[in-house]
Design a protein around this motif. Structure first.
Motif, PDB file in Angstrom:
ATOM      1  N   LYS A 162       1.194  -0.883   0.097  1.00 53.36           N
ATOM      2  CA  LYS A 162       0.103   0.128   0.530  1.00 53.36           C
ATOM      3  C   LYS A 162       0.960   1.361  -0.354  1.00 53.36           C
ATOM      4  CE  LYS A 162      -4.032   1.929  -0.226  1.00 53.36           C
ATOM      5  NZ  LYS A 162      -5.209   1.593  -0.431  1.00 53.36           N
ATOM      6  N   THR A 195       0.552   5.025  -0.641  1.00 54.59           N
ATOM      7  CA  THR A 195      -0.968   6.457  -0.248  1.00 54.59           C
ATOM      8  C   THR A 195      -0.438   7.606  -0.810  1.00 54.59           C
ATOM      9  OG1 THR A 195      -0.167   6.710   1.156  1.00 54.59           O
ATOM     10  CG2 THR A 195      -1.869   5.488   1.471  1.00 54.59           C
ATOM     11  N   GLN A 205      -4.590   1.883   6.736  1.00 56.15           N
ATOM     12  CA  GLN A 205      -4.865   3.540   5.928  1.00 56.15           C
ATOM     13  C   GLN A 205      -6.318   3.714   6.966  1.00 56.15           C
ATOM     14  OE1 GLN A 205      -5.280   3.682   2.574  1.00 56.15           O
ATOM     15  NE2 GLN A 205      -5.651   5.347   1.910  1.00 56.15           N
TER      16      GLN A 205
END
Length: 190
Positions: A142, A144, A166
């Motif tokens: 992940k 972001t 998240q």
């Protein structure tokens, strides 16, 4: 009349048709070769994941539930990204399902931090194992950008690991970080 339409009219008037596909054997063989190569790649990826998990088998399994009577706060919905070796955000921990990305809810309380995950074992981090919390741009599984991910640093057996989460709502980031900071402050002062 367009150019394409005129060309079609000319070939139709001349009695010409597009050539029929006559190389079915070659096309089928090529399809089978592509499928075999893709299957081989997927098998190698699966085998690599299993080998990584076997190399990390010395890690103890984290608790999957908070102790009875724990005072965990309200759940925050989000995505459990993965757990990695501390300081190396690409070294995913495969043992005990810690590297599996999933939807999750996290709860913070005086007893620790609980990640309740869908389709993967829950992970409870006792308060005495929590080392730090910070926001980060990403972790294995992940990315972001900005500071959209919360990374919890904690001790698993003799190793220090990072777990990325998240939250779905941006407003929950500060609340989670403040909750873990309060846990750390209480532990050091108490």
């Amino acid at each position: 009349m367009t150019t394409a339409g005129a060309a079609h009219a000319v070939t139709a008037a001349a009695g010409q048709h597009s050539a029929p596909v006559t190389h079915w054997g070659g096309r089928i063989l090529l399809t089978l070769v592509v499928l075999a190569v893709l299957s081989g790649i997927y098998w190698l990826m699966w085998r690599g994941w299993k080998n990584r998990a076997a190399r990390q088998a010395d890690l103890p399994a984290p608790p999957s539930a908070a102790p009875e009577g724990s005072d965990l706060g309200d759940a925050v919905e989000g995505v459990y990204a993965s757990t990695t070796a501390h300081g190396d955000w690409l070294d995913r921990i495969a043992a005990h399902g810690l590297g599996v990305r999933s939807n999750a809810w996290v709860r913070v309380g005086r007893s620790g931090v609980l990640f309740e995950r869908e389709a993967a074992p829950d992970v409870f981090v006792p308060a005495e194992d929590v080392q730090a919390v910070q926001s980060a741009p990403g972790i294995a599984g992940k990315v972001t950008g900005g500071e959209g991910l919360i990374v919890l640093t904690w001790r698993l057996g003799e190793r220090v690991v990072d777990t990325g989460f998240q939250p779905r709502a941006k407003s929950d980031r500060a609340r989670l970080i403040d909750g873990v900071d309060a846990l750390l402050t209480e532990r050091t002062n108490g």
